[in-house]
Design a protein around this motif. Structure first.
Motif, PDB file in Angstrom:
ATOM      1  N   VAL A 123     -23.843 -30.075  55.859  1.00 39.40           N
ATOM      2  CA  VAL A 123     -24.521 -28.781  55.722  1.00 39.40           C
ATOM      3  C   VAL A 123     -25.003 -28.279  57.084  1.00 39.40           C
ATOM      4  O   VAL A 123     -24.836 -27.102  57.429  1.00 39.40           O
ATOM      5  N   ALA A 124     -25.595 -29.179  57.879  1.00 36.88           N
ATOM      6  CA  ALA A 124     -26.109 -28.790  59.193  1.00 36.88           C
ATOM      7  C   ALA A 124     -24.987 -28.279  60.094  1.00 36.88           C
ATOM      8  O   ALA A 124     -25.143 -27.267  60.788  1.00 36.88           O
ATOM      9  N   THR A 125     -23.847 -28.963  60.098  1.00 42.32           N
ATOM     10  CA  THR A 125     -22.720 -28.533  60.929  1.00 42.32           C
ATOM     11  C   THR A 125     -22.227 -27.156  60.508  1.00 42.32           C
ATOM     12  O   THR A 125     -21.939 -26.302  61.359  1.00 42.32           O
ATOM     13  N   SER A 126     -22.144 -26.920  59.205  1.00 47.29           N
ATOM     14  CA  SER A 126     -21.711 -25.616  58.708  1.00 47.29           C
ATOM     15  C   SER A 126     -22.634 -24.501  59.205  1.00 47.29           C
ATOM     16  O   SER A 126     -22.176 -23.467  59.709  1.00 47.29           O
ATOM     17  N   PHE A 127     -23.942 -24.712  59.096  1.00 44.89           N
ATOM     18  CA  PHE A 127     -24.911 -23.714  59.551  1.00 44.89           C
ATOM     19  C   PHE A 127     -24.840 -23.526  61.068  1.00 44.89           C
ATOM     20  O   PHE A 127     -24.981 -22.411  61.574  1.00 44.89           O
ATOM     21  N   PHE A 218     -20.692 -23.992  52.488  1.00 52.50           N
ATOM     22  CA  PHE A 218     -19.442 -24.209  53.222  1.00 52.50           C
ATOM     23  C   PHE A 218     -18.499 -23.008  53.166  1.00 52.50           C
ATOM     24  O   PHE A 218     -18.121 -22.474  54.208  1.00 52.50           O
ATOM     25  N   TYR A 219     -18.122 -22.587  51.955  1.00 51.70           N
ATOM     26  CA  TYR A 219     -17.085 -21.568  51.864  1.00 51.70           C
ATOM     27  C   TYR A 219     -17.566 -20.182  52.285  1.00 51.70           C
ATOM     28  O   TYR A 219     -16.854 -19.462  52.993  1.00 51.70           O
ATOM     29  N   ILE A 220     -18.761 -19.788  51.879  1.00 55.28           N
ATOM     30  CA  ILE A 220     -19.288 -18.495  52.334  1.00 55.28           C
ATOM     31  C   ILE A 220     -19.505 -18.497  53.844  1.00 55.28           C
ATOM     32  O   ILE A 220     -19.093 -17.552  54.532  1.00 55.28           O
ATOM     33  N   PRO A 221     -20.157 -19.549  54.423  1.00 56.43           N
ATOM     34  CA  PRO A 221     -20.228 -19.601  55.895  1.00 56.43           C
ATOM     35  C   PRO A 221     -18.861 -19.567  56.557  1.00 56.43           C
ATOM     36  O   PRO A 221     -18.686 -18.936  57.598  1.00 56.43           O
ATOM     37  N   MET A 222     -17.871 -20.237  55.943  1.00 57.60           N
ATOM     38  CA  MET A 222     -16.538 -20.260  56.537  1.00 57.60           C
ATOM     39  C   MET A 222     -15.915 -18.868  56.547  1.00 57.60           C
ATOM     40  O   MET A 222     -15.260 -18.466  57.525  1.00 57.60           O
ATOM     41  N   ILE A 223     -16.142 -18.112  55.478  1.00 59.15           N
ATOM     42  CA  ILE A 223     -15.645 -16.732  55.425  1.00 59.15           C
ATOM     43  C   ILE A 223     -16.334 -15.883  56.485  1.00 59.15           C
ATOM     44  O   ILE A 223     -15.684 -15.110  57.212  1.00 59.15           O
ATOM     45  N   LEU A 224     -17.660 -16.026  56.599  1.00 64.76           N
ATOM     46  CA  LEU A 224     -18.415 -15.262  57.596  1.00 64.76           C
ATOM     47  C   LEU A 224     -17.979 -15.641  59.012  1.00 64.76           C
ATOM     48  O   LEU A 224     -17.838 -14.780  59.884  1.00 64.76           O
ATOM     49  N   PHE A 279     -13.921 -27.364  62.616  1.00 61.01           N
ATOM     50  CA  PHE A 279     -14.743 -27.287  61.405  1.00 61.01           C
ATOM     51  C   PHE A 279     -13.869 -27.146  60.161  1.00 61.01           C
ATOM     52  O   PHE A 279     -14.069 -27.844  59.162  1.00 61.01           O
ATOM     53  N   ALA A 280     -12.888 -26.260  60.221  1.00 60.05           N
ATOM     54  CA  ALA A 280     -11.991 -26.055  59.079  1.00 60.05           C
ATOM     55  C   ALA A 280     -11.181 -27.311  58.780  1.00 60.05           C
ATOM     56  O   ALA A 280     -10.979 -27.677  57.622  1.00 60.05           O
ATOM     57  N   LEU A 281     -10.708 -27.989  59.839  1.00 59.63           N
ATOM     58  CA  LEU A 281      -9.939 -29.226  59.666  1.00 59.63           C
ATOM     59  C   LEU A 281     -10.719 -30.273  58.895  1.00 59.63           C
ATOM     60  O   LEU A 281     -10.169 -30.962  58.032  1.00 59.63           O
ATOM     61  N   PRO A 285     -10.839 -29.984  53.552  1.00 55.81           N
ATOM     62  CA  PRO A 285     -10.485 -31.139  52.710  1.00 55.81           C
ATOM     63  C   PRO A 285     -11.716 -31.836  52.115  1.00 55.81           C
ATOM     64  O   PRO A 285     -11.671 -32.307  50.970  1.00 55.81           O
ATOM     65  N   HIS A 286     -12.822 -31.891  52.889  1.00 60.12           N
ATOM     66  CA  HIS A 286     -14.025 -32.589  52.439  1.00 60.12           C
ATOM     67  C   HIS A 286     -14.596 -31.959  51.168  1.00 60.12           C
ATOM     68  O   HIS A 286     -14.851 -32.647  50.176  1.00 60.12           O
ATOM     69  N   THR A 287     -14.781 -30.648  51.180  1.00 60.62           N
ATOM     70  CA  THR A 287     -15.346 -29.976  50.005  1.00 60.62           C
ATOM     71  C   THR A 287     -14.335 -29.919  48.867  1.00 60.62           C
ATOM     72  O   THR A 287     -14.715 -30.031  47.699  1.00 60.62           O
ATOM     73  N   ALA A 288     -13.045 -29.759  49.206  1.00 63.68           N
ATOM     74  CA  ALA A 288     -12.019 -29.730  48.161  1.00 63.68           C
ATOM     75  C   ALA A 288     -11.986 -31.046  47.394  1.00 63.68           C
ATOM     76  O   ALA A 288     -11.838 -31.061  46.161  1.00 63.68           O
TER      77      ALA A 288
END
Length: 357
Positions: A123-127, A218-224, A279-281, A285-288
């Motif tokens: 979570v911290a890395t995503s933020f 994860f996914y909303i931050p990734m989209i942003l 981050f995507a790499l 897969p982690h959340t999936a």
């Protein structure tokens, strides 16, 4: 590779096991064997060592160097701290999925530390990546406003990010996960889980968390992050075209300054894209995987074997992405690269002098 051994049951046992589909022998053998354990360990332990060395080195370089006291370098230092925590916890994952699969023979509190710490760093890395992309966007689009952001502001923001990450990352997982006894006599999906896992009564909560929490964290931050990155790339490309036209009308000296600025912007966008790509790499897969295991229950040996390897591969990609971060920081930033070389020379050439400095 080991396999399950199913045996006929008595009438009483059959009726008891009816809701569990099948009754099996009390001797349970995991779907993986020594070969799978050896493969996992041979990949994970080098990543464990490299992750610690790479992130500690980057933290020391940024912390010690007066030239790296900037908004983006503070964020990078904080990301490295998250990756370092994840690296330190990674042997617990190997143990949980291999030698400690059937019986968690080390202190129970380490199970909670593993799950809570692992989710904390995710979570911290995503933020942090979202924050990095946002600040990069502000610095290019609104440079005058960005200059008002001081190191004190950045440190406060990073502290808030860590507090939020603990609240939404650690606390729920400590509540939901722990060491539990699993009755592996019955052919139910839970029999294929490691002993350090989600509590049976908390499975619905974990299912809800995986769907809502992973989307929010994860996914909303990734989209942003993707939208911000594309906007940054387009802005730099458009400005580059305008500068190219303007440079034709300027003296050579001014053109030289423009080229330096363009190279600086290229480095900035390269650094952002490398960090986002890493981050995507790791986290797609982690959340999936976590969504998969909480929505699709395996019933056959092949499904269980696939799920086990899915878990190994997603965690390996996560560790690879976290190990790549320090490499990417040095590749994309001449300042970090130069300071890293200086620090390594000091450590290797004169350890006492490096320590005193």
């Amino acid at each position: 590779m080991s396999s399950f051994t199913e045996t006929p049951t008595s009438d009483a046992a059959s009726s008891t096991a009816a809701s569990y589909v099948n009754f099996t022998s009390s001797t349970y053998k995991p779907i993986f064997g020594e070969t799978e354990i050896a493969i996992t360990a041979s990949i994970m332990f080098p990543l464990f060592i490299f992750g610690i060395i790479g992130n500690v080195l980057t933290i020391v370089v940024i912390y010690r160097s007066p030239k790296l006291k900037s908004t983006f370098h503070y964020i990078i230092l904080s990301i490295c701290l998250s990756d370092l925590i994840s690296a330190v916890l990674s042997p617990l994952y190997v143990y949980q999925r291999t030698w400690g699969f059937l019986s968690w023979d080390i202190p129970n509190f380490l199970c909670g530390i593993f799950w809570g710490g692992d989710n904390l760093t995710s979570v911290a890395t995503s933020f942090h990546i979202l924050l990095f992309a946002f600040f990069r966007f502000i610095s290019l689009m609104y440079p005058h406003r960005f200059k008002r952001i001081t190191s004190k502001h950045v440190k406060i923001i990073l502290l808030v990010v860590w507090i939020i990450s603990v609240g939404v990352g650690v606390v729920p997982f400590v509540i939901m996960f722990g060491v539990r006894e699993i009755d592996r006599r019955f052919f139910i999906p839970a029999r294929s889980w490691p002993s350090c896992t989600v509590y049976e009564e908390r499975v619905p909560m974990m299912l809800m968390y995986s769907k809502i929490g992973y989307s929010l964290f994860f996914y909303i931050p990734m989209i942003l992050i993707t939208v911000l990155s594309l906007k940054i790339a387009w802005f730099i490309y458009s400005r580059k075209r305008k500068r190219r036209e303007a440079m034709k009308k300027k003296p050579q000296k001014e053109n030289s300054n423009e080229l330096k600025q363009q190279n600086k912007e290229k480095g900035a966008i390269l650094q952002l894209f490398l960090i986002v790509g890493s981050f995507a790499l790791g986290y797609i897969p982690h959340t999936a995987y976590h969504i998969y295991v909480n929505t699709i229950l395996p019933w056959t040996n092949s499904e269980i074997y696939f799920q086990w390897w899915f878990g190994q591969i997603e965690y390996i990609t996560l560790r690879v992405s976290e190990c790549l971060n320090p490499v990417f920081y040095n590749l994309a930033s001449p300042k970090i690269r130069k300071e890293t070389k200086t620090t390594i020379k000091q450590i290797c050439g004169n350890p006492l002098s490096a320590a005193s400095s």
